[in-house]
Design a protein around this motif. Sequence first.
Motif: not given
Length: 217
Positions: A41-45, A112-116, A130-137
């Motif tokens: 899922g993270l790779v697809s994003l 993907g639905a988390v606030e932009r 990558g850090q944003i996906l793993v640690y924030v979103l």
Amino acid sequence: MTIDWAIVAMAVPLLVQGALTSLKIAALAGALGLAGGVALGLVSLGGPAPARLLVRAYVDFIRGTPLLIQIFIVFFGLPMLGWRPGEFVSGVLALSLNSAAYVAEVVRGAVGAVERGQSEAAKSIGMTRGQILVYVLLPQAIRPMTPALTNDLITLVKNTSLLSVISVYELTRSGQAIIASHFAPLEIFALLAIYYYVIISCLAYVSRQLERRMPAW
């Protein structure tokens, strides 16, 4: 028509062993599917374009073909590649590969639905994609994902019954063995339905309690 209660009494403890095997398979496949699904899922994003295309192709294949066919592909395909893992491991692998595709879609949708604005704020302090996906979103998407992930686990438990076709001695297969030796299909299939219903009801209850106790981000 009468119910043979002697066969019911004999079958109850035997089916418990099959139920435990089904739960073991579901737990292993669920853990592998969750780990693989989150990664996909993270790779697809946020992955490179070729990787995203491969993930999309994999998810489309899994979602577009019956699970029974996937089980046969794994069970008969692995020995052709020189590895004979046996029925149990083949079943776990087939279910985990199937689960990973659905988990990947859940992760993709929830993250993907988390606030932009969250991504923009993270970029402003120098975080990589990558850090944003793993640690924030991803942490903020855990609660929205929980109902869908637990539903996937419930589906996984029910899908373990398909492994009876490759002779995995799970709950359904143990019931079939009793029917073959005592020819009491009504009693045994009714027991199987009760076993699955109780297991699924317990999982659904745990899911609701878990969702209530999860902190809101």
